[in-house]
Design an enzyme around this catalytic site. Structure first.
Site, PDB file in Angstrom:
ATOM      1  N   GLU A  30      -2.336  -2.263  -6.121  1.00 35.71           N
ATOM      2  CA  GLU A  30      -2.083  -2.652  -4.656  1.00 35.71           C
ATOM      3  C   GLU A  30      -3.214  -3.697  -4.250  1.00 35.71           C
ATOM      4  O   GLU A  30      -3.072  -4.448  -3.469  1.00 35.71           O
ATOM      5  CB  GLU A  30      -1.990  -1.398  -3.765  1.00 35.71           C
ATOM      6  CG  GLU A  30      -3.206  -0.823  -3.669  1.00 35.71           C
ATOM      7  CD  GLU A  30      -3.064   0.522  -2.660  1.00 35.71           C
ATOM      8  OE1 GLU A  30      -2.871   0.208  -1.228  1.00 35.71           O
ATOM      9  OE2 GLU A  30      -3.182   1.772  -2.831  1.00 35.71           O
TER      10      GLU A  30
ATOM     11  N   SER B  90      -3.420   2.757   6.511  1.00 37.36           N
ATOM     12  CA  SER B  90      -3.659   4.293   7.087  1.00 37.36           C
ATOM     13  C   SER B  90      -5.149   4.448   7.022  1.00 37.36           C
ATOM     14  O   SER B  90      -5.676   5.078   7.849  1.00 37.36           O
ATOM     15  CB  SER B  90      -2.692   5.133   6.162  1.00 37.36           C
ATOM     16  OG  SER B  90      -1.615   4.698   5.992  1.00 37.36           O
TER      17      SER B  90
ATOM     18  N   SER C 167      -9.867  -0.157   2.885  1.00 43.75           N
ATOM     19  CA  SER C 167     -10.488  -0.623   1.698  1.00 43.75           C
ATOM     20  C   SER C 167     -11.370  -1.925   2.082  1.00 43.75           C
ATOM     21  O   SER C 167     -10.498  -2.853   2.879  1.00 43.75           O
ATOM     22  CB  SER C 167      -9.348  -0.743   0.556  1.00 43.75           C
ATOM     23  OG  SER C 167      -8.924   0.440   0.068  1.00 43.75           O
TER      24      SER C 167
ATOM     25  N   ARG D  90     -13.465  -3.367  -5.336  1.00 46.61           N
ATOM     26  CA  ARG D  90     -13.484  -2.585  -3.939  1.00 46.61           C
ATOM     27  C   ARG D  90     -15.030  -2.358  -3.822  1.00 46.61           C
ATOM     28  O   ARG D  90     -15.588  -1.355  -4.710  1.00 46.61           O
ATOM     29  CB  ARG D  90     -12.476  -1.448  -4.256  1.00 46.61           C
ATOM     30  CG  ARG D  90     -12.386  -0.543  -3.123  1.00 46.61           C
ATOM     31  CD  ARG D  90     -11.366   0.510  -3.292  1.00 46.61           C
ATOM     32  NE  ARG D  90     -11.154   1.142  -2.139  1.00 46.61           N
ATOM     33  CZ  ARG D  90     -11.730   2.019  -1.197  1.00 46.61           C
ATOM     34  NH1 ARG D  90     -12.832   2.556  -2.010  1.00 46.61           N
ATOM     35  NH2 ARG D  90     -11.181   2.737  -0.140  1.00 46.61           N
TER      36      ARG D  90
HETATM   37  P1  ADP Z   1      -0.295   1.756   4.618  1.00 47.34           P
HETATM   38  O1  ADP Z   1      -0.107   0.680   3.170  1.00 47.34           O
HETATM   39  O2  ADP Z   1      -1.193   2.603   4.377  1.00 47.34           O
HETATM   40  O3  ADP Z   1       1.137   2.214   4.940  1.00 47.34           O
HETATM   41  P2  ADP Z   1      -0.429  -0.475   6.539  1.00 47.34           P
HETATM   42  O4  ADP Z   1      -1.259  -1.829   6.257  1.00 47.34           O
HETATM   43  O5  ADP Z   1       0.897  -0.777   6.497  1.00 47.34           O
HETATM   44  O6  ADP Z   1      -0.775   0.589   5.750  1.00 47.34           O
HETATM   45  O7  ADP Z   1      -0.762   0.055   8.039  1.00 47.34           O
HETATM   46  C1  ADP Z   1      -0.455   1.156   8.502  1.00 47.34           C
HETATM   47  C2  ADP Z   1      -1.156   1.401   9.937  1.00 47.34           C
HETATM   48  O8  ADP Z   1      -0.559   0.564  10.629  1.00 47.34           O
HETATM   49  C3  ADP Z   1      -0.820   2.814  10.729  1.00 47.34           C
HETATM   50  O9  ADP Z   1      -1.754   3.723  10.078  1.00 47.34           O
HETATM   51  C4  ADP Z   1      -0.698   2.384  11.979  1.00 47.34           C
HETATM   52  O10 ADP Z   1      -2.012   2.389  12.490  1.00 47.34           O
HETATM   53  C5  ADP Z   1      -0.483   0.856  12.109  1.00 47.34           C
HETATM   54  N1  ADP Z   1       1.075   0.538  12.441  1.00 47.34           N
HETATM   55  C6  ADP Z   1       1.539  -0.652  12.787  1.00 47.34           C
HETATM   56  N2  ADP Z   1       2.764  -0.572  13.203  1.00 47.34           N
HETATM   57  C7  ADP Z   1       3.071   0.706  12.730  1.00 47.34           C
HETATM   58  C8  ADP Z   1       4.468   1.206  13.174  1.00 47.34           C
HETATM   59  N3  ADP Z   1       5.584   0.591  13.200  1.00 47.34           N
HETATM   60  N4  ADP Z   1       4.508   2.649  12.606  1.00 47.34           N
HETATM   61  C9  ADP Z   1       3.400   3.133  11.993  1.00 47.34           C
HETATM   62  N5  ADP Z   1       2.269   2.767  12.082  1.00 47.34           N
HETATM   63  C10 ADP Z   1       1.968   1.431  12.366  1.00 47.34           C
END
Ligand code: ADP
Length: 363
Positions: free
Chosen positions: A135, A187, A190, A202
């Protein structure tokens, strides 16, 4: 990056801890000349994707991010950006099966932890093999591809001394990006030190990320979505929740250059019953946003100092529609580095991993 497209159209998938990001490449002048069954699959999927902006409760196509006439593997096409909650991957697979999606690509390049977790489900339900890529590598490749294909992708915030008046200003990231730091706020967080498109590591991270903001906000305020949490934060006042330098000193702590309005203790006022009864849910949401953002900004700045880097690029869906966090990060990087560091932001925020995965598609 040379890309060969085996079967068109095609997808790049990033299955994260909170959100699935799906990038769909729609070739220009697409000839639908396969057998009858293929036509149904291709037309049905194309129709489904393009005739909707929302899919179910959590799915959305970010129309504002769509890119036209992008060249990929020697073909011109349009890029569409779609996201939905990782919690509904099961429903997504059933829908894709209904639309006969596997006739388009029997292999899909995928990244994110979910590419491992859901590999078996993709195979069993759709008959699609997920070809997995790292990733962080995908994020870096995605950043460079989008920056070279899209004008005004990168920007910074000006007027940092007066955040209400601060506005986005385009920044030419292509000019001389290296070395730079990427802070991916998903979430979790990094932090990457990037010396070239192929050389990066990283260097740090924190589990206090976007998932923490949303999780704690849901607990404290009873909200149930990121957008709701952000709207509450917009209306709130974090100074009713946080203990500031002036709450302790009565003004600035001048000897060490700490202004009175600097947060001394996040949520520090909440130890006292009287203060607790005076705060609203909006204040708590705002304080949570400020706490998480400041902590990330502080770690990012230390990383930049350690690696002698001036430019820090913030990405990830935590920044989606999150002007408060972006301006705060920009302000904090500028203020605490005495103007020597610059916070940069990218328009396609959380989609770089999925774009990087799409770029890996080869015959
Ligand atoms: P991951 O790959 O870990 O899912 P993202 O870059 O997609 O990470 O970011 C996830 C974060 O984005 C969530 O923890 C939240 O803070 C935020 N976020 C933005 N839009 C949304 C949504 N529609 N639903 C849930 N989280 C969202």
């Amino acid at each position: 990056i040379v890309v060969f497209l085996a079967r068109l159209p095609c997808f790049g998938l990033d299955i994260g801890g909170s959100l699935v990001k799906l990038v769909y490449f729609e070739p220009c002048n697409l000839q639908i000349n396969r057998n009858g069954q293929d036509k149904v699959g291709l037309e049905a999927i194309q129709d489904f994707i393009k005739s909707n902006v929302n899919y179910g409760e959590t799915g959305a196509r970010d129309e504002r991010l769509a890119m036209e006439n992008v060249v990929l593997g020697g073909r011109k096409g349009h890029l569409h950006f779609i996201r939905f909650s990782t919690d509904v991957v099961g429903k997504f697979l059933l829908l894709a099966e209904e639309l006969n999606a596997s006739v388009l690509n029997d292999k899909v390049c995928a990244t994110g932890g979910g590419a491992f977790k859901f590999e078996k489900d993709f195979k069993e339900i759709l008959g699609v093999q997920l070809v997995k890529y790292d990733e962080l590598e995908c994020i870096i490749h995605g950043i460079h591809f989008i920056n070279s294909s899209c004008v005004n992708e990168c920007y910074y915030w000006n007027n940092l001394h007066c955040l209400e008046k601060s506005e986005k200003v385009p920044y030419n990231f292509d000019l001389n990006p290296y070395p730079y730091i990427v802070v991916n706020i998903g979430s979790g967080v990094s932090i990457l030190f990037v010396e070239s498109a192929e050389k990066f590591s990283r260097i740090s991270g924190t589990s206090l990320g976007g998932g923490t903001f949303l999780g704690l906000c849901c607990l404290l305020t009873g909200c149930s979505s990121f957008d709701e949490a952000l709207s509450m934060a917009e209306e709130g006042d974090s100074t009713k929740v946080d203990k500031l330098v002036r709450d302790i000193y009565g003004g600035d702590y001048s000897k060490f250059g700490l202004q009175g309005d600097t947060v001394a203790s996040s949520f520090g006022k909440m130890c006292c019953e009287q203060n607790r009864s005076a705060v609203s849910k909006n204040d708590l949401a705002r304080a949570m946003l400020i706490t998480i953002t400041n902590n990330i900004g502080s770690i990012a700045r230390m990383c930049a100092v350690n690696h002698k880097v001036e430019c820090v690029v913030f990405v990830g869906n935590f920044l989606r529609c999150n002007t408060i966090a972006m301006k705060l990060l920009a302000y904090a990087m500028d203020y605490w580095s005495k103007g020597t560091m610059k916070a940069l932001f990218l328009t396609h925020e959380g989609y770089f991993g999925a774009v990087g995965a799409l770029l890996e598609l080869k015959t």
